[in-house]
Design an enzyme around this catalytic site. Structure first.
Site, PDB file in Angstrom:
ATOM      1  N   LYS A  26       0.762  -1.232  -0.137  1.00  0.00           N
ATOM      2  CA  LYS A  26       0.029  -0.036   0.114  1.00  0.00           C
ATOM      3  C   LYS A  26       0.882   1.179  -0.119  1.00  0.00           C
ATOM      4  CE  LYS A  26      -1.791   2.037   4.079  1.00  0.00           C
ATOM      5  NZ  LYS A  26      -1.520   3.358   4.093  1.00  0.00           N
ATOM      6  N   ASN A  27       1.807   1.320   0.851  1.00  0.00           N
ATOM      7  CA  ASN A  27       2.498   2.616   0.936  1.00  0.00           C
ATOM      8  C   ASN A  27       3.419   2.830   0.049  1.00  0.00           C
ATOM      9  OD1 ASN A  27       1.065   3.184   3.406  1.00  0.00           O
ATOM     10  ND2 ASN A  27       2.475   2.611   4.678  1.00  0.00           N
TER      11      ASN A  27
ATOM     12  N   ARG B  91      -5.079  10.160   3.512  1.00  0.00           N
ATOM     13  CA  ARG B  91      -3.912  11.022   4.036  1.00  0.00           C
ATOM     14  C   ARG B  91      -2.814  11.050   2.674  1.00  0.00           C
ATOM     15  NH1 ARG B  91      -3.299  14.372   8.132  1.00  0.00           N
ATOM     16  NH2 ARG B  91      -1.221  14.896   7.959  1.00  0.00           N
TER      17      ARG B  91
ATOM     18  N   CYS C 152      -6.577  13.050  11.496  1.00  0.00           N
ATOM     19  CA  CYS C 152      -6.132  11.566  11.560  1.00  0.00           C
ATOM     20  C   CYS C 152      -6.396  10.993  12.989  1.00  0.00           C
ATOM     21  CB  CYS C 152      -4.675  11.593  10.950  1.00  0.00           C
ATOM     22  SG  CYS C 152      -3.814  10.125  11.241  1.00  0.00           S
TER      23      CYS C 152
ATOM     24  N   ARG D 280      -0.536  15.273  12.716  1.00  0.00           N
ATOM     25  CA  ARG D 280       0.215  14.790  11.440  1.00  0.00           C
ATOM     26  C   ARG D 280       0.538  16.015  10.840  1.00  0.00           C
ATOM     27  NH1 ARG D 280      -1.798   9.053   8.971  1.00  0.00           N
ATOM     28  NH2 ARG D 280       0.124   9.270   7.810  1.00  0.00           N
ATOM     29  N   PRO D 281       1.482  16.958  11.369  1.00  0.00           N
ATOM     30  CA  PRO D 281       2.058  18.097  10.626  1.00  0.00           C
ATOM     31  C   PRO D 281       2.588  17.676   9.331  1.00  0.00           C
ATOM     32  CG  PRO D 281       3.390  17.536  12.278  1.00  0.00           C
ATOM     33  CD  PRO D 281       2.359  16.679  12.572  1.00  0.00           C
ATOM     34  N   ILE D 282       2.616  18.832   8.254  1.00  0.00           N
ATOM     35  CA  ILE D 282       3.399  18.527   6.965  1.00  0.00           C
ATOM     36  C   ILE D 282       4.446  19.702   6.929  1.00  0.00           C
ATOM     37  CG2 ILE D 282       1.570  17.415   5.837  1.00  0.00           C
ATOM     38  CD1 ILE D 282       1.010  20.085   4.499  1.00  0.00           C
ATOM     39  N   ASP D 283       4.946  19.973   8.047  1.00  0.00           N
ATOM     40  CA  ASP D 283       5.922  21.165   8.166  1.00  0.00           C
ATOM     41  C   ASP D 283       7.306  20.787   7.082  1.00  0.00           C
ATOM     42  OD1 ASP D 283       5.808  19.559  10.510  1.00  0.00           O
ATOM     43  OD2 ASP D 283       7.936  20.540  10.855  1.00  0.00           O
ATOM     44  N   GLN D 284       7.648  19.520   7.413  1.00  0.00           N
ATOM     45  CA  GLN D 284       8.794  19.067   6.903  1.00  0.00           C
ATOM     46  C   GLN D 284       8.908  18.689   5.277  1.00  0.00           C
ATOM     47  OE1 GLN D 284      11.659  18.917   8.758  1.00  0.00           O
ATOM     48  NE2 GLN D 284      10.329  19.619  10.264  1.00  0.00           N
TER      49      GLN D 284
ATOM     50  N   ASP E  63       3.347   0.290  12.138  1.00  0.00           N
ATOM     51  CA  ASP E  63       1.976  -0.099  11.531  1.00  0.00           C
ATOM     52  C   ASP E  63       2.024  -1.337  12.068  1.00  0.00           C
ATOM     53  OD1 ASP E  63       1.755   2.352  10.443  1.00  0.00           O
ATOM     54  OD2 ASP E  63       2.613   1.780   8.354  1.00  0.00           O
TER      55      ASP E  63
ATOM     56  N   ILE F 184       6.421   6.499  17.288  1.00  0.00           N
ATOM     57  CA  ILE F 184       6.320   7.581  16.184  1.00  0.00           C
ATOM     58  C   ILE F 184       4.858   8.170  16.407  1.00  0.00           C
ATOM     59  CG2 ILE F 184       5.965   7.572  13.515  1.00  0.00           C
ATOM     60  CD1 ILE F 184       8.312   6.205  14.308  1.00  0.00           C
TER      61      ILE F 184
ATOM     62  N   ARG G 133      -9.058  -0.199   3.353  1.00  0.00           N
ATOM     63  CA  ARG G 133      -7.876   0.844   2.710  1.00  0.00           C
ATOM     64  C   ARG G 133      -6.634   0.338   2.701  1.00  0.00           C
ATOM     65  NH1 ARG G 133      -6.415   4.472   6.864  1.00  0.00           N
ATOM     66  NH2 ARG G 133      -4.842   4.855   5.263  1.00  0.00           N
TER      67      ARG G 133
HETATM   68  N1  EPU Z   1       6.167  14.533  11.292  1.00  0.00           N
HETATM   69  C1  EPU Z   1       6.112  15.772  11.478  1.00  0.00           C
HETATM   70  N2  EPU Z   1       6.386  16.716  10.436  1.00  0.00           N
HETATM   71  C2  EPU Z   1       6.139  16.467   9.035  1.00  0.00           C
HETATM   72  C3  EPU Z   1       6.004  14.794   8.928  1.00  0.00           C
HETATM   73  C4  EPU Z   1       6.049  14.087   9.896  1.00  0.00           C
HETATM   74  O1  EPU Z   1       6.496  16.442  12.590  1.00  0.00           O
HETATM   75  O2  EPU Z   1       6.205  17.107   8.241  1.00  0.00           O
HETATM   76  C5  EPU Z   1       6.097  13.541  12.379  1.00  0.00           C
HETATM   77  C6  EPU Z   1       4.866  12.653  12.475  1.00  0.00           C
HETATM   78  O3  EPU Z   1       3.811  13.565  13.191  1.00  0.00           O
HETATM   79  C7  EPU Z   1       5.134  11.700  13.201  1.00  0.00           C
HETATM   80  C8  EPU Z   1       6.655  11.185  12.374  1.00  0.00           C
HETATM   81  O4  EPU Z   1       6.972  12.599  11.920  1.00  0.00           O
HETATM   82  O5  EPU Z   1       5.289  11.667  14.317  1.00  0.00           O
HETATM   83  C9  EPU Z   1       6.874  10.181  11.450  1.00  0.00           C
HETATM   84  O6  EPU Z   1       5.658  10.461  10.222  1.00  0.00           O
HETATM   85  P1  EPU Z   1       6.049  10.229   8.900  1.00  0.00           P
HETATM   86  O7  EPU Z   1       5.860  11.241   7.760  1.00  0.00           O
HETATM   87  O8  EPU Z   1       7.086   9.182   8.644  1.00  0.00           O
HETATM   88  O9  EPU Z   1       4.555   9.434   8.388  1.00  0.00           O
HETATM   89  P2  EPU Z   1       3.769   9.565   7.176  1.00  0.00           P
HETATM   90  O10 EPU Z   1       4.597   9.538   5.756  1.00  0.00           O
HETATM   91  O11 EPU Z   1       2.602  10.505   7.343  1.00  0.00           O
HETATM   92  C10 EPU Z   1       3.522   6.936   6.805  1.00  0.00           C
HETATM   93  C11 EPU Z   1       2.831   5.709   6.550  1.00  0.00           C
HETATM   94  C12 EPU Z   1       2.280   5.713   7.806  1.00  0.00           C
HETATM   95  C13 EPU Z   1       3.101   5.006   9.011  1.00  0.00           C
HETATM   96  C14 EPU Z   1       4.387   6.020   8.909  1.00  0.00           C
HETATM   97  C15 EPU Z   1       5.230   5.651   9.755  1.00  0.00           C
HETATM   98  C16 EPU Z   1       1.925   6.019   4.242  1.00  0.00           C
HETATM   99  C17 EPU Z   1       0.874   6.701   3.358  1.00  0.00           C
HETATM  100  N3  EPU Z   1       1.806   6.115   5.584  1.00  0.00           N
HETATM  101  O12 EPU Z   1       2.969   8.086   7.248  1.00  0.00           O
HETATM  102  O13 EPU Z   1       1.306   4.324   7.480  1.00  0.00           O
HETATM  103  O14 EPU Z   1       2.570   4.679   9.982  1.00  0.00           O
HETATM  104  O15 EPU Z   1       4.886   6.614   7.653  1.00  0.00           O
HETATM  105  O16 EPU Z   1       6.209   4.810   9.357  1.00  0.00           O
HETATM  106  O17 EPU Z   1       3.240   5.909   3.694  1.00  0.00           O
HETATM  107  C18 EPU Z   1      -0.380   2.714   7.890  1.00  0.00           C
HETATM  108  O18 EPU Z   1      -0.296   2.512   6.807  1.00  0.00           O
HETATM  109  O19 EPU Z   1      -1.268   2.425   8.795  1.00  0.00           O
HETATM  110  C19 EPU Z   1       0.188   4.176   8.124  1.00  0.00           C
HETATM  111  C20 EPU Z   1      -0.270   5.035   9.005  1.00  0.00           C
END
Ligand code: EPU
Length: 427
Positions: A22-23, A93, A117, A122-126, A305, A327, A397
């Site tokens: 999926k991811n 998401r 969520c 789940r910020p997207i600042d990065q 996960d 996480i 999903r």
């Molecule tokens: N984070 C920030 N700022 C950002 C982005 C992330 O602070 O801009 C923090 C998040 O809040 C979190 C950590 O960084 O604490 C890690 O988040 P990450 O960005 O790695 O997660 P993601 O990309 O949103 C993906 C998977 C998730 C999985 C996580 C961690 C996808 C579509 N989703 O999410 O999958 O839990 O990585 O491995 O790839 C799932 O499949 O059930 C699922 C939730």
């Protein structure tokens, strides 16, 4: 409303096949926007997050053709549209990958901000930090993320937190930028390597994916490709735990054993037997399961996960186990439901203490997110009596035909429609 109805207590035996990841799929499908020629994607999982991604692409103007159940031909070469409205983006998401892909192709993107969520903040600042480093201006306007640049210029991007999503978006946005981009403190998950392999197969120049420094040298043209998505590590891990929880003996096919190492290591500590083959693992249990401690971490650590699934298994082991979530802020909501099935778990912040009782009993429960739903299925399979799981749209999903696959290894699980009850909305 659809529910899964499980009659627990059947020992799982036989072989089960894992679908595409999926991811990886939800990153690779938007990445097709960057291709200047049609692409063929194979081993695409039949799950609702993939259907939504394909629908978004189609509605943006790409030609999407299903060649068989798991293979799609996508032509996004003539795409003109760089906008994903709320109605489409809110359903998933990972719709934020359309920002990086549109940036890479058009140097601009207008994508609805991903919604709330169940896992917590789940910020997207990065992600925005990465786009800014490449020369883009980013603003949030009436719920839309607007990103644009006159030129995207390769740059050094240091991620303050290890983020899968930000790493993928940084790759997508830089693959056609001018010059060299260096992404530091990058995430190392197998789906990041898969995305890089996909883009490289079209002529991109990405090195270091799978390590914490990724170098992307911009190219101006990406040709078509035929690419097969990797098997889903989390689906495989979920079936490994289902086999263990029922004291079964299951051969799990279409896996990459290396991607399962952290899961295999923990299961062996609990007393589960695992034998690895080239593209399969055999999982069986012939002795009582014992406690352990688990802390979730970015890859190659134990994946978040898989946290609800392993916690469920530990309720069936003897002794006190500790599970720490490293996480997400809010990934223990399923514990309430497991307690209804007789589990003895206390949660304090990001730490759960599990008193293994060795047994669970069937009950009506609700899936509060995708992996929580998978954990409740495992609980239902191992429990005595009947478990009814509501809100299974979360499970659909990310797991292809989970009930059918589990029936194939002896589970007594049916998807049933209960008329007269409200139809759940997608999150
Ligand atoms: N984070 C920030 N700022 C950002 C982005 C992330 O602070 O801009 C923090 C998040 O809040 C979190 C950590 O960084 O604490 C890690 O988040 P990450 O960005 O790695 O997660 P993601 O990309 O949103 C993906 C998977 C998730 C999985 C996580 C961690 C996808 C579509 N989703 O999410 O999958 O839990 O990585 O491995 O790839 C799932 O499949 O059930 C699922 C939730």
């Amino acid at each position: 409303m659809d529910k899964f109805v499980i009659k627990g207590g059947q020992r799982l035996t036989g072989e089960i096949f894992v679908s595409g990841a999926k991811n990886a799929a939800v990153a690779i499908i938007p990445a097709v926007i960057l291709a200047d020629e049609p692409c063929i994607l194979e081993n695409v999982p039949k799950i609702s997050d993939v259907s939504i991604s394909l629908k978004i692409l189609h509605e943006m103007g790409a030609e999407v053709e299903m060649l068989n159940k798991t293979t799609f031909r996508i032509d996004a070469s003539g795409l003109k549209n760089y906008m994903v409205p709320y109605e489409m983006a809110r359903k998933m998401r990972a719709s934020y990958y359309f920002i990086g892909a549109c940036m890479g192709k058009f140097k601009k993107a207008k994508v609805s901000m991903p919604g709330g969520c169940p896992l917590g903040d789940r910020p997207i600042d990065q992600h925005l930090k990465a786009f800014s480093a490449l020369g883009a201006t980013c603003e949030i306007d009436h719920g839309m993320v607007n990103v644009s640049a006159d030129e995207l210029i390769g740059s050094q991007i240091y991620l303050d937190v290890v983020s899968v999503g930000a790493t993928i978006n940084a790759i997508l946005a830089s693959v056609k930028a001018q010059g060299l981009t260096i992404i530091e403190n990058a995430a190392k998950e197998p789906h990041i390597v898969d995305l890089a392999n996909f883009l490289n197969s079209m002529g991109a120049d990405i090195m270091g994916a799978g390590t914490d420094v990724i170098k992307v040298r911009g190219v101006s043209y990406l040709h078509g490709t035929t690419y097969s998505i990797i098997p889903d590590q989390i689906e495989a891990g979920t079936y490994m735990i289902a086999a263990a929880a029922t004291h079964g003996d299951v051969m799990i096919r279409n896996v990459i054993p290396k991607h399962l190492e952290s899961i295999t290591a923990k299961l062996e500590k609990i007393g589960v037997n695992i034998e690895e083959y080239d593209d399969s693992v055999r999982v069986w249990v012939d002795k009582p399961l014992v406690k352990t401690s688990v802390k979730t971490m970015p890859h190659p650590g134990f994946p978040t996960d898989m946290q609800p699934q392993i916690a469920t298994l530990l309720t069936l082991a003897s002794g006190t186990s500790i599970v720490t979530e490293g996480i997400w802020d809010n990934r223990f909501r399923y514990v309430e439901e497991l307690r209804r099935m007789g589990a003895d778990i206390s949660v304090d912040g990001k730490v759960a203490v599990i008193e293994g009782t060795g047994k669970l009993m069937g009950a009506p429960v609700k899936a509060c997110d995708l992996r929580a739903g998978a954990a409740l299925i495992i609980a239902g399979l191992a429990a005595t009596g009947i478990t009814e799981i509501e809100d299974i749209y979360h499970i659909e999903r990310g797991y292809e035909d989970m009930d059918e696959k589990l029936r194939g290894i002896g589970a007594d699980i049916e998807k049933k429609y209960f008329p007269g009850e409200p139809v759940a909305k997608s999150s």
